[in-house]
Write a protein that holds these residues in place. Structure first.
Motif, PDB file in Angstrom:
ATOM      1  N   MET A   1       2.867 -17.121  43.066  1.00  0.00           N
ATOM      2  CA  MET A   1       2.382 -17.875  41.790  1.00  0.00           C
ATOM      3  C   MET A   1       0.947 -18.247  41.825  1.00  0.00           C
ATOM      4  N   GLY A   2       0.121 -18.203  40.723  1.00  0.00           N
ATOM      5  CA  GLY A   2      -1.021 -18.610  40.762  1.00  0.00           C
ATOM      6  C   GLY A   2      -1.530 -19.873  40.828  1.00  0.00           C
ATOM      7  N   LYS A   3      -2.725 -20.367  40.995  1.00  0.00           N
ATOM      8  CA  LYS A   3      -2.910 -21.967  40.858  1.00  0.00           C
ATOM      9  C   LYS A   3      -3.052 -22.392  39.464  1.00  0.00           C
ATOM     10  N   VAL A   4      -2.531 -23.584  39.314  1.00  0.00           N
ATOM     11  CA  VAL A   4      -2.173 -24.192  38.285  1.00  0.00           C
ATOM     12  C   VAL A   4      -2.869 -25.494  38.146  1.00  0.00           C
ATOM     13  N   ILE A   5      -3.554 -25.838  37.057  1.00  0.00           N
ATOM     14  CA  ILE A   5      -4.194 -27.140  36.803  1.00  0.00           C
ATOM     15  C   ILE A   5      -3.586 -27.742  35.559  1.00  0.00           C
ATOM     16  N   ASP A   6      -2.892 -28.878  35.776  1.00  0.00           N
ATOM     17  CA  ASP A   6      -2.014 -29.484  34.481  1.00  0.00           C
ATOM     18  C   ASP A   6      -2.930 -30.479  34.057  1.00  0.00           C
ATOM     19  N   PHE A   7      -3.341 -30.508  32.547  1.00  0.00           N
ATOM     20  CA  PHE A   7      -4.061 -31.241  32.045  1.00  0.00           C
ATOM     21  C   PHE A   7      -3.492 -31.944  30.795  1.00  0.00           C
ATOM     22  N   TYR A   8      -3.670 -33.422  31.352  1.00  0.00           N
ATOM     23  CA  TYR A   8      -3.005 -34.202  30.183  1.00  0.00           C
ATOM     24  C   TYR A   8      -4.060 -34.938  29.207  1.00  0.00           C
ATOM     25  N   TRP A   9      -4.091 -34.814  28.041  1.00  0.00           N
ATOM     26  CA  TRP A   9      -5.087 -35.042  27.174  1.00  0.00           C
ATOM     27  C   TRP A   9      -4.654 -35.572  25.847  1.00  0.00           C
ATOM     28  N   ASP A  10      -5.688 -36.526  24.967  1.00  0.00           N
ATOM     29  CA  ASP A  10      -5.335 -37.067  23.980  1.00  0.00           C
ATOM     30  C   ASP A  10      -6.499 -36.823  23.226  1.00  0.00           C
ATOM     31  N   LEU A  11      -6.360 -36.601  21.768  1.00  0.00           N
ATOM     32  CA  LEU A  11      -7.283 -36.197  20.847  1.00  0.00           C
ATOM     33  C   LEU A  11      -8.292 -37.508  20.684  1.00  0.00           C
ATOM     34  N   GLY A  12      -7.901 -38.805  20.728  1.00  0.00           N
ATOM     35  CA  GLY A  12      -8.497 -39.939  20.592  1.00  0.00           C
ATOM     36  C   GLY A  12      -9.222 -40.356  22.074  1.00  0.00           C
ATOM     37  N   SER A  13      -9.145 -39.448  22.920  1.00  0.00           N
ATOM     38  CA  SER A  13     -10.012 -40.076  24.173  1.00  0.00           C
ATOM     39  C   SER A  13     -11.340 -39.144  24.313  1.00  0.00           C
ATOM     40  N   THR A  14     -12.459 -40.015  24.274  1.00  0.00           N
ATOM     41  CA  THR A  14     -13.741 -39.306  24.417  1.00  0.00           C
ATOM     42  C   THR A  14     -13.921 -38.365  25.542  1.00  0.00           C
ATOM     43  N   SER A  16     -11.534 -36.869  27.291  1.00  0.00           N
ATOM     44  CA  SER A  16     -10.685 -35.613  27.128  1.00  0.00           C
ATOM     45  C   SER A  16     -11.638 -34.658  26.326  1.00  0.00           C
ATOM     46  N   TYR A  17     -12.425 -34.980  25.608  1.00  0.00           N
ATOM     47  CA  TYR A  17     -13.368 -33.977  24.854  1.00  0.00           C
ATOM     48  C   TYR A  17     -14.166 -33.413  25.802  1.00  0.00           C
ATOM     49  N   PHE A  18     -14.648 -33.977  26.808  1.00  0.00           N
ATOM     50  CA  PHE A  18     -15.624 -33.503  27.674  1.00  0.00           C
ATOM     51  C   PHE A  18     -14.835 -32.683  28.888  1.00  0.00           C
ATOM     52  N   ALA A  19     -13.515 -33.276  29.277  1.00  0.00           N
ATOM     53  CA  ALA A  19     -12.800 -32.349  30.164  1.00  0.00           C
ATOM     54  C   ALA A  19     -12.337 -31.066  29.642  1.00  0.00           C
ATOM     55  N   GLY A 170      -3.704 -42.751  32.137  1.00  0.00           N
ATOM     56  CA  GLY A 170      -4.569 -42.589  30.912  1.00  0.00           C
ATOM     57  C   GLY A 170      -5.014 -41.208  31.114  1.00  0.00           C
ATOM     58  N   VAL A 171      -6.060 -40.866  30.338  1.00  0.00           N
ATOM     59  CA  VAL A 171      -6.551 -39.351  30.159  1.00  0.00           C
ATOM     60  C   VAL A 171      -7.991 -39.330  30.019  1.00  0.00           C
ATOM     61  N   PRO A 172      -8.621 -38.129  30.404  1.00  0.00           N
ATOM     62  CA  PRO A 172      -7.933 -37.094  30.921  1.00  0.00           C
ATOM     63  C   PRO A 172      -7.308 -37.040  32.222  1.00  0.00           C
ATOM     64  N   MET A 173      -6.157 -36.790  32.435  1.00  0.00           N
ATOM     65  CA  MET A 173      -5.710 -36.723  33.875  1.00  0.00           C
ATOM     66  C   MET A 173      -5.192 -35.270  34.176  1.00  0.00           C
ATOM     67  N   PHE A 174      -5.766 -34.872  35.523  1.00  0.00           N
ATOM     68  CA  PHE A 174      -5.356 -33.486  35.961  1.00  0.00           C
ATOM     69  C   PHE A 174      -4.419 -33.739  37.276  1.00  0.00           C
ATOM     70  N   PHE A 175      -3.584 -32.810  37.292  1.00  0.00           N
ATOM     71  CA  PHE A 175      -2.908 -32.379  38.578  1.00  0.00           C
ATOM     72  C   PHE A 175      -3.035 -31.171  39.134  1.00  0.00           C
ATOM     73  N   VAL A 176      -3.071 -30.964  40.384  1.00  0.00           N
ATOM     74  CA  VAL A 176      -3.141 -29.620  41.057  1.00  0.00           C
ATOM     75  C   VAL A 176      -2.059 -30.195  42.254  1.00  0.00           C
ATOM     76  N   GLY A 177      -1.172 -29.470  41.908  1.00  0.00           N
ATOM     77  CA  GLY A 177       0.288 -29.716  42.785  1.00  0.00           C
ATOM     78  C   GLY A 177       0.505 -31.249  42.648  1.00  0.00           C
TER      79      GLY A 177
END
Length: 211
Positions: A1-14, A16-19, A170-177
Motif C-alpha cells: 500500500m502506498g503512503k497515505v496522509i490523512d488530512f482533517y479540515w474545516d472550511l472555517g479554518s484559516t 486549513s486554507y494554507f494547508a 483542531g484543524v488542520p490536523m494530519f496523520f501519517v500512520g
C-alpha cells in the motif's frame, strides 16, 4: 500500500486554507495520497466552550498579520472574509456528498477559494454550494439531496468523532500512520516522516512488561 496522509479540515479554518495548498507538493514528492476528512470544528469548539472571537484583541490582530505573511510568502491570494466566523457544516457535508462523485478534492479547492480568496460566504449554505456542484458537472438536485440526507449527516459526525478518537483537537490536523501533525507549519515534519517513518510506538504497559 502506498503512503497515505490523512488530512482533517474545516472550511472555517484559516490554517486549513494554507494547508490545503502546502500539503500537495509534499504528497507529490513522496508519491503519497492525501485523504481528506471533513472535521466539524464548530462542534468541537462548542463541546470545549471555546469562542475564537473572545480571544484578546491583540492576539487576533497578530494572528491576522501572521496570516498575511504566510499569504505573501507562498504567493496565495488569501484575504480575511467579511463574514467570519461562519457556519460550515453544509460545506462539510457537501464534501462528503462530492466523495460519491469522486470530486471531493476539487470541491474543497473551489469552496476554499470562494471563501478565503473571493470573500464569498454563500458557500456556508446549501444554496451557495449548488453552483459549485454544477461547475463540477454534478446534478444539483442529486447533490442537494445527499447534502441534506441523514446518511451524510451521520457520516460527518462519524468523520469528526473518528478524528477526535485519533487525538485530533483542531484543524488542520494530519496523520501519517500513527504520527499526528497539527497546523499549517508542520509540513517539514510531515516531509521528514514520509522520508524516514518513526518506529511504531510502544505502549507504556508493553514497555513496563519488557523491563
Amino acid at each position: 500500500m502506498g503512503k497515505v496522509i490523512d488530512f482533517y479540515w474545516d472550511l472555517g479554518s484559516t490554517n486549513s486554507y494554507f494547508a490545503l495548498h502546502l500539503i500537495k507538493p509534499i504528497a507529490a514528492r513522496h508519491g503519497a495520497k492525501v485523504v481528506p476528512h471533513p472535521f466539524n470544528l464548530g462542534y468541537v469548539f462548542r463541546k470545549e466552550n471555546y469562542v475564537l472571537m473572545e480571544e484578546p484583541k491583540a492576539k487576533l490582530r497578530a494572528r491576522k498579520a501572521d496570516l498575511m505573511r504566510w499569504a505573501k510568502k507562498y504567493d496565495l491570494p488569501f484575504s480575511m472574509p467579511t463574514k467570519f466566523p461562519m457556519k460550515t457544516s453544509p460545506a462539510l457535508r457537501g464534501a462528503l456528498a462530492m466523495r460519491r462523485f469522486d470530486k471531493e478534492w476539487a470541491f474543497m479547492e473551489k469552496i476554499f477559494a470562494a471563501y478565503w480568496e473571493r470573500n464569498d460566504a454563500s458557500v456556508g449554505e446549501l444554496d451557495g454550494l449548488l453552483p459549485i456542484a454544477a461547475e463540477l458537472g454534478v446534478d444539483t438536485a442529486a447533490f442537494a439531496a445527499l447534502v441534506e440526507s441523514e446518511e451524510i449527516r451521520d457520516q460527518l459526525i462519524a468523520e469528526t468523532d473518528g478524528g477526535i478518537a485519533r487525538g485530533a483537537f483542531g484543524v488542520p490536523m494530519f496523520f501519517v500512520g500513527d504520527e499526528m501533525f497539527w497546523g499549517k507549519d508542520r509540513m517539514e515534519f510531515i516531509d521528514d516522516e514520509l522520508t524516514s517513518p518513526s518506529p511504531p510506538r510502544v505502549r507504556r504497559s508493553q514497555a513496563a512488561a519488557a523491563t
